[in-house]
Design a protein around this motif. Sequence first.
Motif, mmCIF file in Angstrom:
data_model
loop_
_atom_site.group_PDB
_atom_site.id
_atom_site.type_symbol
_atom_site.label_atom_id
_atom_site.label_comp_id
_atom_site.label_asym_id
_atom_site.label_seq_id
_atom_site.Cartn_x
_atom_site.Cartn_y
_atom_site.Cartn_z
ATOM 1 N N ASP A 144 3.517 -64.000 -20.381
ATOM 2 C CA ASP A 144 2.409 -64.859 -19.955
ATOM 3 C C ASP A 144 2.772 -65.669 -18.711
ATOM 4 O O ASP A 144 3.881 -66.195 -18.604
ATOM 5 N N THR A 166 -3.364 -68.792 -32.994
ATOM 6 C CA THR A 166 -2.107 -69.381 -32.527
ATOM 7 C C THR A 166 -2.207 -69.591 -31.024
ATOM 8 O O THR A 166 -2.556 -68.666 -30.291
ATOM 9 N N VAL A 167 -1.925 -70.792 -30.592
ATOM 10 C CA VAL A 167 -1.877 -71.080 -29.149
ATOM 11 C C VAL A 167 -0.451 -70.796 -28.697
ATOM 12 O O VAL A 167 0.502 -71.437 -29.173
ATOM 13 N N PHE A 168 -0.332 -69.834 -27.799
ATOM 14 C CA PHE A 168 1.005 -69.388 -27.404
ATOM 15 C C PHE A 168 1.652 -70.353 -26.403
ATOM 16 O O PHE A 168 1.521 -70.170 -25.192
ATOM 17 N N ARG A 174 4.078 -66.522 -25.525
ATOM 18 C CA ARG A 174 3.944 -65.071 -25.598
ATOM 19 C C ARG A 174 4.672 -64.473 -24.398
ATOM 20 O O ARG A 174 4.465 -64.913 -23.262
ATOM 21 N N ASN A 188 -10.248 -63.559 -15.833
ATOM 22 C CA ASN A 188 -10.390 -63.396 -17.282
ATOM 23 C C ASN A 188 -11.861 -63.334 -17.693
ATOM 24 O O ASN A 188 -12.504 -64.378 -17.853
ATOM 25 N N CYS A 193 -1.314 -72.801 -21.144
ATOM 26 C CA CYS A 193 -1.532 -71.982 -19.932
ATOM 27 C C CYS A 193 -2.927 -72.199 -19.355
ATOM 28 O O CYS A 193 -3.865 -72.563 -20.070
ATOM 29 N N ASN A 245 -7.000 -60.841 -26.585
ATOM 30 C CA ASN A 245 -7.480 -61.861 -25.655
ATOM 31 C C ASN A 245 -7.942 -63.117 -26.393
ATOM 32 O O ASN A 245 -8.340 -63.074 -27.553
ATOM 33 N N LEU A 246 -7.894 -64.213 -25.654
ATOM 34 C CA LEU A 246 -8.161 -65.522 -26.264
ATOM 35 C C LEU A 246 -9.581 -65.662 -26.835
ATOM 36 O O LEU A 246 -9.753 -66.024 -27.997
ATOM 37 N N ARG A 288 -6.033 -70.401 -17.053
ATOM 38 C CA ARG A 288 -6.606 -69.147 -16.555
ATOM 39 C C ARG A 288 -7.947 -69.427 -15.886
ATOM 40 O O ARG A 288 -8.538 -70.487 -16.064
ATOM 41 N N VAL A 309 -2.519 -54.520 -22.990
ATOM 42 C CA VAL A 309 -1.198 -54.694 -22.376
ATOM 43 C C VAL A 309 -0.079 -54.258 -23.333
ATOM 44 O O VAL A 309 0.787 -53.453 -22.971
ATOM 45 N N SER A 345 -7.640 -55.662 -11.546
ATOM 46 C CA SER A 345 -7.341 -56.848 -12.341
ATOM 47 C C SER A 345 -6.411 -57.766 -11.559
ATOM 48 O O SER A 345 -5.617 -57.298 -10.739
HETATM 49 C C1 UD1 Z 1 -4.616 -60.438 -20.286
HETATM 50 C C2 UD1 Z 1 -3.662 -59.455 -19.666
HETATM 51 C C3 UD1 Z 1 -4.195 -59.051 -18.305
HETATM 52 C C4 UD1 Z 1 -5.574 -58.455 -18.470
HETATM 53 C C5 UD1 Z 1 -6.484 -59.479 -19.134
HETATM 54 C C6 UD1 Z 1 -7.833 -58.840 -19.428
HETATM 55 C C7 UD1 Z 1 -1.460 -60.104 -20.577
HETATM 56 C C8 UD1 Z 1 -0.112 -60.639 -20.274
HETATM 57 N N1 UD1 Z 1 -2.321 -60.031 -19.560
HETATM 58 O O1 UD1 Z 1 -4.625 -61.602 -19.459
HETATM 59 O O2 UD1 Z 1 -3.328 -58.096 -17.740
HETATM 60 O O3 UD1 Z 1 -6.106 -58.094 -17.213
HETATM 61 O O4 UD1 Z 1 -5.917 -59.886 -20.370
HETATM 62 O O5 UD1 Z 1 -8.706 -59.803 -19.924
HETATM 63 O O6 UD1 Z 1 -1.745 -59.754 -21.703
HETATM 64 N N2 UD1 Z 1 -3.747 -66.976 -25.877
HETATM 65 C C9 UD1 Z 1 -3.402 -67.722 -26.987
HETATM 66 N N3 UD1 Z 1 -3.638 -67.194 -28.222
HETATM 67 C C10 UD1 Z 1 -4.203 -65.957 -28.408
HETATM 68 C C11 UD1 Z 1 -4.566 -65.213 -27.262
HETATM 69 C C12 UD1 Z 1 -4.302 -65.736 -26.010
HETATM 70 O O7 UD1 Z 1 -2.886 -68.833 -26.876
HETATM 71 O O8 UD1 Z 1 -4.368 -65.532 -29.564
HETATM 72 C C13 UD1 Z 1 -3.502 -67.541 -24.541
HETATM 73 C C14 UD1 Z 1 -2.522 -66.718 -23.747
HETATM 74 O O9 UD1 Z 1 -1.208 -67.124 -24.013
HETATM 75 C C15 UD1 Z 1 -2.964 -67.007 -22.323
HETATM 76 C C16 UD1 Z 1 -4.465 -67.271 -22.449
HETATM 77 O O10 UD1 Z 1 -4.710 -67.530 -23.831
HETATM 78 O O11 UD1 Z 1 -2.342 -68.159 -21.877
HETATM 79 C C17 UD1 Z 1 -5.308 -66.091 -22.028
HETATM 80 O O12 UD1 Z 1 -4.830 -64.923 -22.708
HETATM 81 P P1 UD1 Z 1 -5.581 -63.530 -22.645
HETATM 82 O O13 UD1 Z 1 -7.007 -63.709 -23.031
HETATM 83 O O14 UD1 Z 1 -4.775 -62.548 -23.439
HETATM 84 O O15 UD1 Z 1 -5.588 -63.155 -21.108
HETATM 85 P P2 UD1 Z 1 -4.361 -63.020 -20.064
HETATM 86 O O16 UD1 Z 1 -3.053 -63.024 -20.743
HETATM 87 O O17 UD1 Z 1 -4.579 -64.025 -18.995
#
Ligand code: UD1
Length: 342
Positions: free
Chosen positions: A302, A221-223, A299, A184, A234, A204-205, A236, A89, A127
């Motif tokens: 989000d 870091t938890v955003f 972030r 996700n 958040c 990604n998380l 998911r 992204v 997606s």
């Molecule tokens: C992201 C993409 C989405 C994509 C998907 C693929 C964004 C805004 N969206 O979704 O378009 O299709 O990945 O898997 O990037 N988090 C943390 N700390 C971290 C990483 C993430 O707290 O280091 C949190 C995020 O704030 C979110 C959750 O974990 O609330 C999931 O994040 P992530 O895995 O990046 O997925 P999406 O943002 O849902």
Amino acid sequence: MENKTILVSGGAGYIGSHTVVELFKAGYQAIIVDDFRASSERMITGVQDLIQTDVKVYRIDICDKDKLEEIFASNKISGIIHFAALKAVGESVEEPLMYYRNNLHGLINMVELADKYGVNNFVFSSSCTVYGEPKGTRKVHEGTPIGHTPSPYGATKQMGERILQDCVNSSKLNLAVLSLRYFNPVGAHPSGLIGELPNGKPNNLMPFVTQTAAGIREKLTVFGNDYNTADGTCIRDFIHVVDLAQAHVSGLEWLSTVEGSNMEFVNLGTGKGTSVLEIINNFEQLTGVKLNWEFGSRREGDLEEIFAETKKAEELLGWKSKLTFKDAIVDAWNWEQKLMNE
Ligand code: UD1
């Protein structure tokens, strides 16, 4: 015998490799087309170890239409699963043209050749990002209006769906399309032979969690902890990658029943929301590894909470997720440990 050879673009990638395994298990043949810019040969080795068969692999960029055409000309292809696309992204905001060129040009080449060579079953990797920020509802169904998506990456998924729909509507093409909207994807194959290989620092998380536990990243870091959710983080819909892969097989089965041109959009998720904090707490409990993490600011971009309505996947494809986010945690950690020991 019925021809069941599927061209899998991006078949060496995270979801692609798991799908190739499920295709072979279900009696299909797969041809992998991948430029390996975001993947590695080890995924091919892992796939082959799992299915105990050699897989045909073409190392090309799908934007090179001549090279792509050679594959269509020299193989009898019955269906296409089109994963190959860029998906970061943040990077897409910095490099919009690279995203539009790669994701859209690649798709157009693929559809033009599908038409020329009479391949009319087409699965598109979409997606939940196509929903943008859905108003009012947190559980999205396929009829939820397509919203504004802030990133060029998200826009390429929306445009990809639109391009395919226009082709399906045209009387000049005979195309059956299934657009699968992933929530996700997380986890790895339970064998530990294939899994996610993030390019550099993960966005990604889940890979960030496992890399932090492995000591590759210092701290997670938890955003944000001030969202309007039970624990403030958040929510998911985390779907195990093996479940997701199996949905593609169900999708091909459905496509084989379609007469003439048609297009359907299907959410692939579990239907359940899980918070970021639940992932962290369950990771620590299930693996016994203490994670170094802290709360940080939100972030940008989000969504607070989003998860899938899964009725259509069940009704149309006869597919339902079987694994849980806890299975995904165990499998993702197993995979990360395999990588650590190499
Ligand atoms: C992201 C993409 C989405 C994509 C998907 C693929 C964004 C805004 N969206 O979704 O378009 O299709 O990945 O898997 O990037 N988090 C943390 N700390 C971290 C990483 C993430 O707290 O280091 C949190 C995020 O704030 C979110 C959750 O974990 O609330 C999931 O994040 P992530 O895995 O990046 O997925 P999406 O943002 O849902």
